[in-house]
Design a protein around this motif. Structure first.
Motif, short mmCIF file in Angstrom:
data_model
loop_
_atom_site.label_atom_id
_atom_site.label_comp_id
_atom_site.label_asym_id
_atom_site.label_seq_id
_atom_site.Cartn_x
_atom_site.Cartn_y
_atom_site.Cartn_z
N ARG A 5 -4.34 -1.62 14.62
CA ARG A 5 -3.85 -0.27 14.34
C ARG A 5 -4.28 0.63 15.47
NH1 ARG A 5 -3.49 1.17 8.86
NH2 ARG A 5 -3.81 3.30 9.55
N TRP A 36 0.80 -1.23 0.00
CA TRP A 36 0.00 0.00 0.00
C TRP A 36 0.84 1.28 0.00
CZ3 TRP A 36 -4.58 1.40 -1.45
CH2 TRP A 36 -5.04 2.67 -1.09
N ASP A 62 -5.62 -3.15 -0.47
CA ASP A 62 -6.86 -2.85 -1.18
C ASP A 62 -6.63 -2.89 -2.70
OD1 ASP A 62 -9.48 -2.11 -1.57
OD2 ASP A 62 -9.28 -0.13 -0.63
N TRP A 81 -7.95 1.79 13.10
CA TRP A 81 -7.26 3.08 13.29
C TRP A 81 -7.34 3.61 14.73
CZ3 TRP A 81 -11.71 4.21 9.69
CH2 TRP A 81 -11.54 3.57 8.46
N CYS A 104 -7.67 -3.35 11.70
CA CYS A 104 -7.26 -2.03 11.20
C CYS A 104 -8.43 -1.06 11.32
CB CYS A 104 -6.80 -2.18 9.74
SG CYS A 104 -6.34 -0.64 8.92
N ASP A 119 1.12 1.30 12.19
CA ASP A 119 1.03 1.30 10.73
C ASP A 119 2.34 0.87 10.09
OD1 ASP A 119 -0.22 1.38 8.28
OD2 ASP A 119 -0.59 3.54 8.27
N MET A 120 2.28 0.70 8.79
CA MET A 120 3.37 0.06 8.04
C MET A 120 4.53 1.03 7.83
SD MET A 120 0.79 -1.91 5.43
CE MET A 120 -0.02 -0.42 4.92
C1 GLA Z 1 -7.12 2.50 4.85
C2 GLA Z 1 -6.04 1.77 5.62
C3 GLA Z 1 -4.76 1.79 4.81
C4 GLA Z 1 -5.00 1.13 3.46
C5 GLA Z 1 -6.16 1.81 2.73
C6 GLA Z 1 -6.57 1.04 1.48
O1 GLA Z 1 -6.82 3.85 4.70
O2 GLA Z 1 -5.84 2.37 6.87
O3 GLA Z 1 -3.72 1.14 5.52
O4 GLA Z 1 -5.29 -0.24 3.65
O5 GLA Z 1 -7.31 1.89 3.59
O6 GLA Z 1 -7.63 1.65 0.83
#
Ligand code: GLA
Length: 569
Positions: free
Chosen positions: A235, A67, A105, A218, A216, A270-271
Motif C-alpha cells: 500500500r 472490507w 479484519d 500505508w 499494508c 488500495d482496493m
Molecule cells: C486498515 C487497513 C484497511 C482495513 C482495516 C481493517 O485500516 O488499511 O484496508 O484492512 O485496517 O481494520
C-alpha cells in the motif's frame, strides 16, 4: 552542482507543481513510409528492483476483499464469502481474471486459544476458515486472509495480530489452504517495519506454500524503497473512501511512484470502491481506468451479489483489465497535467500504449496529447481504440477527446508501419524513436534528464566533458529505434551526467540489436569518465538502448547517451 536529495518525498512535493509544464518533444526527421516488417524478438526491458522470488503476482493481483463494503458488520460471514465465489463464476468475473477471494479484519476471535492459535469467529464462520477456503478452491479460485504486523489488528475490537507469532500463524494459514495474506500495520509497538514485514515474509516462505504477500503499511515507511524484495505489493497511502476526492487524491500520490513497480512487486493504491454508491458511474470508470493504468491490484470492494449491471460492466471491461494485466508490467506515468486535465501513458508488451485522458474539473473539457508526448513515434499513422466506447479511429499524431467532468477517456494506441532512418550518418537525438520508457520524466533530446518536464535538464555533461547531441535518461530506461535492416553501426559515449553530483549513481548501459546484446558498458558510477561503446547493428530490425540501475536502486541514476551516432546505408 546538482544537490537536490533524490527522495520520493521531494519528488512528490514537486509533482503537482510540475503538472502542466510539459510541452512537445524535439524535431523529427522526415522519412518515407514503407510496409511493416515482421516484428523482431523483444530485447529485455529493465525493471526497477528484484521482486520477492515467490513467483506470484507477475501481473497485479485481481480478486475481491470484503472490507470496503462490510467493514466489521455482521454480514461479513461464511455465506457472503461463498456467495462472492459463486458470483465470480456465475457473472463471468472469474473468466475476466478475478482470482482471489479475500477476507479482511474481524474474521477471528479476540483471543488466541490455549495453544496460541488464532480462532475463527464461530458466529461468522461456524465451519471454520478451512471450510471456506475449500469452497473457494472448489470453484477454481484462490483464498486470502488478513492480519496485522502488530499486537492487534486495526479494528477497535482488537483481534490478535501476528507480531511475534509469525511462524505459528503462517503455518496455521497454510494448513487451511490460504493463498494470499494482507498484512496490516496497526498496533505495531513502534518496532522496525522492515523487520516486522520480513519476519512474516520468511514465515510464509517457510510454509512451502505459495502465498501472495500484500504489505499494508500505508506508505508510512517508504515501502517502494524496500518492499519489492519482501512482498508482492505494498500500500502506498492511507485508506480509500467511497468518494471522488479520496479516490483522486490517492491516485495523485500513487502516480509518482511508477518507477518502483514491476512484475511481482506492485504499488497498491488500495482496493476498489466501484459499485459502493458514493461516486457516479463516470467517476467509477475513472477510478477503474486509473487503477489499471497504474498497474494496481484490482480488488473488488463492493458486494458483488447485489452488483448493478453498470457496476459489473465496469469491473468486467476486459480491454481495461488487459492494460492492468499487461505482461510488460510497467506502471503508467503522468505525461501532462495542466489545470486538472491529466494524461497518463502506460507502455504495453506489444509496443502499443494505453493513454488515459482524465478531466478532474467539474465541467466537460477537451483533453489532448500527442504520440510524441506519450513516448512513441516513428510511424506515419496510429490506430486508436477507445477502451470504454469500443470505437476505433486513426491519427497521425494528435490524441484528443471531449471528456465529461470527472471522466476519463482511455485509448489503446497502436503504431502503424515504422519508417527506417535515412541513409548516412544520423544523430539519434534527431530521429523519432518507436518507444521511449524512462525512470523519471521523459527521455530528453540534447539535454540531461531533469526528472520532470520535457526540456528541464541541462547540457549533457559526463566527467566534465559536454556534448551538444545525445539523449538524457534516468534508469530504468529503454529507447527503441526502428532500423529496418539498413544500418551498420552505432557509436556513442555513455556515463552518468555530472548533474547527479560527484560519485552519485551507478548504472549499466547496454545496446541490443533485436534480442542480441551487442554492447555493454559494465557498471559505471558518477565518478567515471565517459566510456565509448560501438555496436554492430548489421541486419538488425531494431536497436534498443537500455540503462539498468546496476541492481542497487534508482537514486541519482541520470544516464546519458552522449553523441549517439547511427550509420545507415
Ligand atoms: C486498515 C487497513 C484497511 C482495513 C482495516 C481493517 O485500516 O488499511 O484496508 O484492512 O485496517 O481494520
Amino acid at each position: 552542482m546538482h544537490t537536490e536529495r533524490h527522495t520520493v518525498r521531494a519528488r512528490l512535493a514537486t509533482f503537482a507543481a510540475t503538472l502542466g509544464l510539459l510541452a512537445g518533444g524535439g524535431a523529427l526527421t522526415a522519412v518515407t513510409a514503407q510496409a511493416a516488417p515482421a516484428p523482431p524478438a523483444a530485447a529485455p526491458t529493465p525493471t526497477a528492483a528484484p521482486a520477492v522470488d515467490n513467483g506470484l503476482a507477475r501481473t497485479p493481483q485481481m480478486g475481491f476483499n470484503n472490507w470496503n463494503s462490510t467493514h466489521c458488520r455482521a454480514e461479513f460471514n461464511e455465506a457472503m464469502v461463498k456467495g462472492i465465489a459463486d458470483t465470480f463464476v456465475s457473472q463471468g468475473l472469474k473468466d475476466a481474471g478475478y482470482t482471489y477471494v479475500n477476507i479482511d479484519d474481524c474474521w477471528a476471535l479476540p483471543q488466541r486459544d490455549a495453544s496460541g492459535n488464532l480462532v475463527p469467529d464461530p458466529v461468522r464462520f461456524p465451519n471454520g476458515i478451512k471450510a471456506v477456503a475449500d469452497y473457494v478452491h472448489s470453484k477454481g479460485l484462490k483464498f486470502g486472509i488478513y492480519s496485522s504486523a502488530g499486537t492487534k489488528t486495526c479494528d477497535v475490537q482488537g483481534f490478535p495480530g501476528g507480531l511475534g507469532h509469525e511462524q505459528q500463524d503462517a503455518g496455521l494459514w497454510a494448513s487451511w489452504g490460504v493463498d494470499y495474506l494482507k498484512y496490516d500495520n496497526c498496533n505495531n509497538t513502534g518496532a522496525d517495519a522492515q523487520q516486522r514485514y520480513t519476519a512474516m515474509a520468511n514465515a510464509l516462505k517457510a510454509t512451502g506454500r505459495p502465498i501472495l504477500y500484500s504489505i499494508c503499511e500505508w506508505g508510512e515507511n517508504q515501502p517502494w524503497n524496500w518492499a519489492a524484495k519482501t512482498g508482492n505489493s505494498w500500500r502506498t497511502t492511507g485508506d480509500i473512501s467511497d468518494n471522488w476526492s479520496s479516490m483522486i487524491g490517492i491516485a495523485h500520490r500513487n502516480q509518482g511512484l511508477a518507477p518502483y513497480a514491476g512484475p511481482g512487486a506492485w504499488n497498491d493504491p488500495d482496493m476498489l470502491e466501484v459499485g459502493n454508491g458514493g461516486m457516479t458511474d463516470t467517476e467509477y470508470r475513472t477510478h477503474f481506468s486509473l487503477w489499471a493504468q497504474m498497474a494496481a491490484p484490482l480488488l473488488i470492494g463492493s458486494d458483488l451479489r447485489s452488483a448493478s449491471p453498470a457496476t459489473l460492466a465496469i469491473l468486467k471491461n476486459t480491454d481495461v483489465i488487459a492494460v492492468d494485466q499487461d505482461s510488460l508490467g510497467k506502471q503508467g506515468t503522468v505525461v501532462s497535467g495542466s489545470g486538472g486535465l491529466v494524461v497518463m501513458s502506460k507502455p504495453l508488451a506489444d509496443g502499443s500504449r494505453s493513454v488515459t485522458l482524465t478531466n478532474e474539473t467539474t465541467s466537460a473539457r477537451t483533453v489532448s496529447t500527442t504520440v510524441e508526448a506519450i513516448g512513441i513515434g516513428g510511424a506515419s499513422s496510429y490506430a486508436l481504440k477507445d477502451l470504454w466506447s469500443k470505437q476505433t479511429s486513426t491519427t497521425t499524431g494528435t490524441i484528443s477527446a471531449s471528456v465529461p467532468a470527472h471522466g476519463t477517456v482511455m485509448y489503446r494506441v497502436t503504431p502503424g508501419a515504422p519508417v527506417p532512418p535515412p541513409a548516412g550518418v544520423n544523430q539519434l537525438s534527431e530521429l523519432a524513436w518507436t518507444s521511449a520508457i524512462n525512470g523519471w520524466g521523459p527521455v530528453e533530446r540534447d539535454r540531461s534528464n531533469g526528472e520532470q518536464a520535457t526540456g528541464d535538464g541541462r547540457t549533457l555533461t559526463i566527467g566534465g566533458t559536454t556534448y551538444a547531441k545525445g539523449l538524457g535518461t534516468h534508469a530504468a530506461s529503454s529507447i527503441t529505434y526502428y532500423l529496418g535492416g539498413g544500418c551498420s553501426t552505432l557509436t556513442t559515449s555513455v556515463g552518468i551526467d555530472d548533474e547527479s553530483g560527484g560519485a552519485n549513481g551507478s548504472v549499466v548501459f547496454q545496446i541490443y540489436r533485436d534480442a542480441t546484446k551487442v554492447a555493454d558498458s559494465g557498471r559505471l558510477t558518477g565518478a567515471d569518465a565517459p566510456r565509448a561503446l560501438t555496436a554492430d547493428l548489421s541486419g538488425g530490425l531494431e536497436v534498443r538502448l537500455v540503462v539498468t540501475d546496476s541492481g542497487d536502486g534508482i537514486n541519482y541514476d541520470h544516464a546519458d547517451w552522449a553523441a549517439p551516432t547511427l550509420t545507415c546505408t
